[in-house]
Design a protein around this motif. Structure first.
Motif: not given
Ligand code: PHE
Length: 330
Positions: A163, A165, A168, A190, A204, A206, A244, A246-247, A271-273, A294-295
């Protein structure tokens, strides 16, 4: 003689013809010169008059030649201009023009939006350290996503990032405790079997904001702005609780679309949080003072929805019949 010469000059049709005429009258052996030669045979008292007349003849022939020459040259110039005239109605050459890939169109569109809201564009490596991809994102040592089945490892520590992320974590360390807003597009990998909805490599975007007084409402606002920018002002979003590492809290975000029967349907796009306190701490921020959201947007999903595409593999097979449809879309 003069009359005859002038007549010949008048009817001459080319510069060649004209120079022949000139030779026949004015060269050393031309008629005018021969006439001048006769001067010697004449009695003394007639010579001046005769000479005068021959000179007059010569001069008028020269003048006529000069004028005719100008006239013919003009005519020839006009003729070449006419012949070389550019025909603006001829069809032009067909130059092949490429187009921006639909995924890049989505990325540029999203970047523009967030840059306009004060975000910076960030980047990170696709070949990533396990430490950033997982540990810094608060994955426990035994988290199932770390399984060799899900990721492409190149050795014990390195893998193709699963991802965006990890950017971040990299950005937080780089900013050394200062507020930050970033948007980071990139490729991720993946271990999936490719089919119409899965690809082992996809993209993605981010997003990460870390600042004082950040709440979940700021996240919701940013996401709604983005969805309406991408799909139009009538769209709504639906948040579903998710998980997730991390969130916390975490959500999955769906965007509305009109179904054929006129009712609203929803499709997941990201996805986010709210950034997990542990992630902030590892990134060098005091979670008592700083908060973040983050998303992670699935770029293919956005493009599929926006352009009504039925197979994710179209994005990667580079069939020009597919790609050419996106000329000038953005
Ligand atoms: N990294 C997560 C994924 O690959 C997506 C995500 C990013 C979720 C940032 C929350 C915050 O699915």
């Amino acid at each position: 003689l003069q009359k005859q010469a002038l007549e010949e000059i008048k009817t001459a049709e080319s510069l060649n013809e004209l120079s022949e005429i000139k030779n026949s009258y004015l060269s050393k052996k031309g008629s005018v010169s021969l006439m001048m030669g006769k001067l010697r045979d004449l009695p003394q008292d007639e010579r001046p008059i005769f000479g005068q007349e021959v000179n007059n003849t010569k001069e008028s022939i020269e003048l006529a030649l000069y004028q005719k020459k100008q006239q013919l040259e003009n005519k020839e110039l006009l003729k070449t201009l006419e012949a070389e005239k550019i025909d603006v109605t001829l069809p032009g050459y067909q130059f092949y023009q490429g187009s921006v890939h639909p995924l890049n169109q989505v990325i540029e569109d999203v970047e523009d939006l967030f840059v306009g809201m004060g975000y910076e564009v960030a980047e990170g490596p696709e070949l990533e350290n396990d430490h950033y991809n997982f540990e810094m994102m608060n994955f426990g040592k035994d988290h199932p996503a770390r399984d060799m089945q899900d990721s492409f490892y190149t050795d014990e520590n390195m893998l193709l990032r699963t991802h965006t992320s990890p950017v971040q974590a990299r950005t937080m360390l780089e900013k050394k405790g200062n507020p930050l807003r970033i948007i980071c597009p990139g490729k991720v990998y993946r271990r999936d079997d490719d089919d119409p909805t899965h690809s082992h490599q996809f993209m993605q975007i981010e997003g990460l904001v870390v600042d004082r007084n950040i709440t979940f409402a700021n996240l919701k606002d940013a996401l709604l702005k983005m969805v309406r920018h991408l799909f139009g002002p009538e769209r709504v979003i639906r948040l579903r609780p998710s998980y997730f590492p991390f969130t916390e809290p975490s959500v999955e975000v769906d965007v509305s679309f009109m179904k054929k029967d006129g009712t609203l349907g929803y499709i997941e796009i990201l996805g986010a949080g709210v950034v997990h306190p542990e992630v902030l701490r590892m990134g060098g921020y005091d979670p008592e003072e700083f908060q973040g959201f983050a998303f992670g947007i699935g770029v293919e999903r956005i493009a599929i929805l926006k352009y009504n595409i039925d197979d994710i593999r179209h994005f990667y097979t580079n069939d020009l019949r597919f790609l050419n449809q996106f000329k000038g879309v953005n």
